[in-house]
Design a protein around this motif. Structure first.
Motif, short mmCIF file in Angstrom:
data_model
loop_
_atom_site.label_atom_id
_atom_site.label_comp_id
_atom_site.label_asym_id
_atom_site.label_seq_id
_atom_site.Cartn_x
_atom_site.Cartn_y
_atom_site.Cartn_z
N ASN B 531 -5.25 -6.26 -31.46
CA ASN B 531 -4.12 -6.65 -30.63
C ASN B 531 -4.36 -6.13 -29.22
OD1 ASN B 531 -2.71 -7.70 -32.88
ND2 ASN B 531 -2.25 -5.57 -33.47
N ASP B 532 -3.51 -6.57 -28.29
CA ASP B 532 -3.69 -6.00 -26.95
C ASP B 532 -2.94 -4.68 -26.85
OD1 ASP B 532 -1.42 -7.40 -27.18
OD2 ASP B 532 -1.64 -8.55 -25.33
N LYS B 569 -13.13 1.95 -30.42
CA LYS B 569 -13.44 1.76 -31.83
C LYS B 569 -12.52 2.60 -32.72
CE LYS B 569 -17.45 1.39 -34.84
NZ LYS B 569 -17.70 2.42 -35.83
N GLU B 570 -12.25 3.83 -32.27
CA GLU B 570 -11.39 4.72 -33.06
C GLU B 570 -9.94 4.24 -33.08
OE1 GLU B 570 -13.92 8.81 -32.21
OE2 GLU B 570 -12.48 8.10 -30.75
N LEU B 571 -9.52 3.60 -31.98
CA LEU B 571 -8.13 3.14 -31.90
C LEU B 571 -7.96 1.76 -32.53
CD1 LEU B 571 -7.47 4.03 -28.16
CD2 LEU B 571 -6.45 5.17 -30.13
N ALA B 572 -8.95 0.89 -32.34
CA ALA B 572 -8.69 -0.52 -32.60
C ALA B 572 -9.66 -1.23 -33.53
CB ALA B 572 -8.64 -1.26 -31.27
N ALA B 573 -10.58 -0.49 -34.17
CA ALA B 573 -11.50 -1.17 -35.08
C ALA B 573 -10.70 -1.82 -36.21
CB ALA B 573 -12.50 -0.18 -35.66
N ASN B 574 -11.04 -3.03 -36.55
CA ASN B 574 -10.43 -3.69 -37.70
C ASN B 574 -11.39 -4.80 -38.09
OD1 ASN B 574 -9.01 -5.17 -39.54
ND2 ASN B 574 -7.10 -5.15 -38.40
N GLY B 575 -12.52 -4.40 -38.57
CA GLY B 575 -13.50 -5.42 -38.90
C GLY B 575 -14.44 -4.92 -39.97
N PRO B 588 -4.37 3.19 -34.14
CA PRO B 588 -3.92 3.07 -32.75
C PRO B 588 -3.08 4.25 -32.27
CG PRO B 588 -2.81 1.47 -34.16
CD PRO B 588 -3.85 2.13 -35.00
N ALA B 589 -2.66 5.12 -33.17
CA ALA B 589 -1.78 6.23 -32.77
C ALA B 589 -2.53 7.54 -32.54
CB ALA B 589 -0.71 6.42 -33.85
N LEU B 590 -3.86 7.51 -32.61
CA LEU B 590 -4.61 8.77 -32.49
C LEU B 590 -4.37 9.45 -31.14
CD1 LEU B 590 -8.10 7.77 -33.94
CD2 LEU B 590 -6.49 9.39 -34.94
N PRO B 591 -4.14 10.76 -31.15
CA PRO B 591 -4.03 11.50 -29.89
C PRO B 591 -5.42 11.92 -29.41
CG PRO B 591 -3.57 12.97 -31.71
CD PRO B 591 -3.93 11.63 -32.31
N TYR B 645 -10.42 5.58 -39.49
CA TYR B 645 -10.48 6.68 -38.54
C TYR B 645 -9.32 7.59 -38.80
CZ TYR B 645 -14.44 5.01 -36.00
OH TYR B 645 -15.72 4.65 -35.66
N THR B 646 -9.62 8.86 -38.92
CA THR B 646 -8.59 9.82 -39.21
C THR B 646 -8.93 11.12 -38.49
OG1 THR B 646 -7.39 10.87 -41.01
CG2 THR B 646 -9.74 10.62 -41.32
#
Lengths: 169, 806
Positions: B531-532, B569-575, B588-591, B645-646
């Motif tokens: 997503n954007d 990649k850590e925020l938005a990977a989905n593949g 997407p919520a990673l600090p 990602y965690t």
């Protein structure tokens, strides 16, 4: 004289600190394996012996339902598994197994069979026999296929078997 | 937060306006023990941070020094730093001839007097410094392989020519590579992407082992590799060099030619480097990809050939107080991937096609082009030294592979697709960066105040999807202060504030996937993979340290907080990464990742003995990593295992030991040891280490450098490396057994027509040992590392200066 004695004293202190630190450092380097007992470092096992089906070079019949049967085991607890059947008409890859199967000539796919599904394993299982009825539609392309089985354990260790199979009329 | 930036900037401006008092000149001549003049020696007035360099005759002169007591530090790679205390009264001071002694170990170091100002103000952190000579002696397949001989440094490699750095077990986006003052931006996140740097075109390289976020911003959480440009020519000179290199293992041949000159004030130069290599050899004829035996033709790793072509041009203007140099470079490389496995996926190979030539590159292969334009300028105004680096980079990477329909992709590649069916991935990255710094002193304080800004524009292409395109802008401001308590002791403090904003670009699959199956009715959809997303991050980090030198003994300690902004990649990977059988999911919520690190350094050097100990202790309150879960996903993940990602709390500690001993004028030994331990303290992998943890290793070196007779200007050295097994692993790694490796190096400087031709010979893996490298990309498919490799390099210098004058 005072100066000299002081110098010697300083040197001794310096040497002492150095050796102490060296010692502390090498000591900390040695105590490394103390946690290994608590973590699981073993991947699950896919057992294709006995009455497992399919195995490497098995044949499936178009328009019929076959029974997938495989034993999984893990030293602690199994996770989930998945099955993926896709065509290998272009011979793009080979299986993970030692045995080679006779392949048919390369060809272009028209309506290849595609089956992707993942399944849960009841929690707390160390061994599990997976049994699934899978229907091979009657209108798909016969030919060479890959049958991929992937099983994980509770911490994410994963084992994959890629089998070469063929689907016939 | 905003106030601290305003404060930093106002300090910068106010101090610029400081007026000077009475000023005097300090001069002298520097030479080696053999009486030869030493040029390019760094001369630093440590009390005020003023610096200069000796000229080709070893002479130096520093004007504009105020009255009072000053500490002058002379340092040069390969020499023991000299320190003099002078009293500026009412006349200029000439120090006369100063003799510098060579250091007694092979690895050059400057950290005894770490705060040398022409270099990075890393404060009390541990640094390693290598020069071109070191690189030529230990030349590996890529720059990072060459550097991995240093204690605490290893590399993640793929094939024979690509690798990226690991500092104390941290790599990827946790290590910053700086070239000519500008952060190098490629595709740091990927294990199969190398670093686009020309080994021949580097000056000195500084490696900071430890978190240096306060200086370099995000990503420097694990360390920094700072590649300096080649030094500027001396006045009124025109010189050049021709390098040749050959390697037996992968039949590599390469050459690099450069020319550089300078009038009184204008500098210019250029370089061309070319390398071409074939498939590399390993000490086995069969590799087992899972249970499937892959036969190798002539023990060569099928399709790992490659080539590289690099151009560099530079030009600028330099005076005593002002310098501005432009650097343009273009690095292009193409290299094949092992044909029998794409990632971890076994591939059937047309052996006839692949084995026809060991030098061709068939699919799968990667192609990368990296263009850089950098301006580096500095201006001295009184006791201020203002430095600026502005850069533009364009990294364009493509991976080619035969179209294979994975998951729900259509069985036949559709005709109406815009991209070619062989273009699997494409990454197009443009980066604009700007750094500004002011170094100045007030009383016993030496400050460095600076700002950095960067804008990234990333786009993707190809038929497979891993990470979305994104735009990212970041800005940071820092203030570093060194306070001299006495001639022996200094305190270092730094504070930095960063802002970063990232927006990812929406991506939808070009093919429909099955999204639900109810009562035998399947429903398909074009899945939105990204997503954007918009995220903004703010970070405040600090660092505090102290250094103390007492004659032969020196110690330092540093404690600091570092951070790293999560990457796209850590925020938005989905593949689905089909080649790893993994479905990768970002959060997407990673600090921002945060880390606290304590570093210490102890060194002792007297007479024949030198000792150095660099322990560290590091705590991550949230380490971000790709965690393999027990779950599989048959809709979005096309039946693959879910990797998400965690973050977890992580404790790391370890360090390095260096011991050098000189038995005599010509014979010396060096012992290097490195150890790092990492443990996850929370989350589903509690008790596990971090991925890519390098095993403990020990290196013993023996060097003989005859100083007289026929063998004068020669060296002979043997390295024995012992590597411990790595039994601490985390899914999906495998335990790696330990190994022993022996390599030898020799070299000679031959005078031909009055020109010193340097010949270097190396035999890596002398006994053709079969071993696995735990941090190698191909470790997971049980691929052993390269076998015996004989490396021969030749360097011919040219000096056109005299010809032109006559």
């Amino acid at each position: 004289m005072m100066e000299k004695a002081k110098n010697r004293y300083m040197k001794r202190i310096k040497k002492l600190t150095l050796f102490m630190l060296l010692g502390a450092f090498s000591f900390s380097s040695c105590e490394k394996d103390n946690d290994e007992t608590t973590v699981d470092n073993d991947a699950p096992v896919i057992d294709l012996s006995g009455d497992a089906f399919p195995v490497q070079c098995s044949t499936l019949k178009r328009g019929e339902t076959f029974t997938f049967k495989t034993k999984f085991s893990d030293n602690v607890e199994l996770g989930t598994y998945s099955i993926d059947i896709h065509h290998n008409f272009d011979h793009h890859s080979h299986s993970t197994e030692f045995e080679e199967c006779d392949l048919q000539p390369k060809k272009d796919p028209v309506k290849p069979f595609l089956f992707i599904k993942s399944y849960d394993i009841p929690s707390g299982q160390k061994t599990y026999e997976a049994v699934q009825q899978i229907e091979v539609p009657a209108d798909i392309d016969p030919g060479d296929y890959h049958f991929m089985v992937s099983v994980s354990d509770h911490v994410g260790w994963n084992t994959i078997k890629g089998l070469s199979i063929s689907i016939v009329e | 937060m905003k106030y601290s930036i305003i404060y930093l900037l106002s300090v910068l401006l106010i101090t610029c306006a400081y007026a000077q008092k009475k000023e005097f000149t300090l001069s002298g001549v520097i030479m080696g023990a053999d009486g030869k003049a030493l040029s390019n020696v760094s001369i630093v007035i440590a009390t005020i941070g003023h610096s200069s360099k000796s000229d080709h005759a070893g002479k130096f002169s520093i004007a504009g020094l105020p009255q009072g007591k000053h500490v002058v530090v002379l340092s040069h790679v390969g020499y023991i730093p000299e320190e003099r205390t002078i009293m500026m009264e009412s006349t200029p001071i000439d120090l006369g001839a100063i003799v510098m002694q060579k250091t007694n170990y092979a690895i050059k170091q400057v950290d005894v007097l770490g705060e040398i100002y022409a270099t990075t103000p890393a404060g009390a952190l541990n640094k390693e410094l290598v020069d071109q000579q070191y690189i030529h002696r230990h030349l590996g397949g890529s720059l990072m392989q060459t550097l991995s001989r240093l204690p605490g440094i290893s590399n993640i490699g793929i094939g024979s020519g690509q690798s990226k750095p690991l500092i104390r077990g941290l790599g990827f986006n946790r290590v910053v590579v700086v070239e000519k003052g500008v952060k190098h931006e490629g595709q740091q996140w990927g294990a199969d992407h190398g670093l686009e740097i020309d080994q021949f075109a580097t000056g000195n390289i500084e490696v900071i082992k430890g978190a240096a976020s306060f200086l370099y911003g995000s990503d420097a959480i694990g360390g920094v590799i700072d590649i300096k440009p080649e030094p500027l020519s001396e006045k009124e000179s025109l010189t050049g060099s021709l390098n040749f290199i050959g390697k037996s293992n992968n039949s590599l041949y390469g050459t690099s030619a450069n020319i550089q000159g300078r009038t009184e004030r204008w500098v210019y130069g250029g370089r061309v480097s070319y390398q071409r290599y074939g498939d590399y050899r390993i000490p086995t004829d069969t590799v087992h990809v899972y249970d499937y035996p892959v036969l190798l033709h002539k023990r060569k790793v099928r399709n790992t050939a490659g080539k590289e072509l690099n151009f560099h041009v530079n030009g600028g203007y330099t005076t005593e107080n002002f310098q501005s140099v432009f650097y343009l470079s273009n690095n292009s490389a193409q290299s094949g991937f092992f044909a029998n496995a794409h990632g971890l996926e076994p591939r059937r190979v047309d052996t006839e096609l692949h084995d026809a030539s060991s030098r061709d590159m068939q699919m799968p292969y990667q192609q990368v082009n990296h263009f850089k334009a950098i301006n580096r300028s500095s201006l001295k105004i009184g006791f201020h030294r203002i430095e600026m680096e502005a850069g533009f980079q364009h990294n364009f990477r493509q991976e080619y592979s035969q179209y294979v329909n994975h998951g729900y992709m259509p069985p036949v590649y559709p005709d109406n697709m815009k991209m070619p069916s062989t273009l699997e991935r494409e990454y197009d990255k443009k980066v604009y960066s700007l750094n500004l710094r002011d170094r100045f002193s007030v009383g016993q304080h030496t400050f460095v105040a600076g700002i950095n800004g960067e804008y990234q524009h990333n786009r993707i292409g190809g038929w497979s999807f891993l990470i979305p395109g994104f735009n990212q802008r970041s800005a940071g401001a820092f203030l570093y202060d060194r306070y001299r308590l006495s001639e022996k002791a200094s305190l270092h403090g730094a504070l930095r504030y960063d802002y970063s904003h990232i927006e990812t670009i929406e991506y939808t699959d070009w093919f429909p996937s099955v999204v639900s199956e109810v009562n035998g009715v399947t429903e398909t959809a074009y899945l939105a993979r990204a997503n954007d997303l918009q995220r903004t991050f703010n970070s405040l980090v600090w660092s505090f340290g102290a250094t103390y030198d007492e004659g032969d003994f020196s110690m330092k300690a540093n404690v600091g907080k570092s951070f790293r902004v999560p990457i796209a990649k850590e925020l938005a990977a989905n593949g689905v990464n089909y080649h790893y059988f993994s479905y990768e999911l970002g959060d997407p919520a990673l600090p921002p990742e945060q880390s606290y690190q304590f570093d210490a350094g102890l060194s002792y050097s007297k007479g024949k003995l030198s000792l150095e100990l660099n322990p560290f202790y590091n705590y991550f309150s949230n380490y971000i990593y790709l965690n393999p879960t027990p779950r599989h996903d048959h809709f979005y993940g096309a039946g693959n295992q879910i990797f998400e990602y965690t973050q977890s709390r992580v404790l790391r500690y370890g360090g390095e030991i260096k011991i050098g001993y000189r038995f005599s004028e010509v014979l010396s030994t060096e012992l290097l040891a490195e150890y790092v331990k990492a443990e996850q303290l929370s989350g589903s992998k509690k008790g596990y280490p971090l991925p890519f943890s390098p095993p403990a290793s020990f290196l013993a070196n023996m060097s003989w450098e005859p100083s007289t007779g026929f063998l004068e200007d020669s060296y002979f050295a043997v390295d024995l490396r012992l590597v411990a097994p790595q039994n601490e692993i985390v899914p999906p790694e495998k335990k790696t057994p330990g190994y022993k490796l022996v390599s030898v190096q020799a070299g000679h400087s031959l005078m031909v027509y009055g020109r010193p031709i340097q010949i270097n010979l190396q035999v890596q893996n002398l006994f053709n040992t079969r071993y696995l490298n735990h941090t190698s990309f191909y470790r997971l498919i049980e691929m052993p590392e390269a076998g015996r490799n004989i490396v021969l390099s030749l360097s011919v210098p040219f000096d056109f200066t005299n010809k032109r004058k006559s």
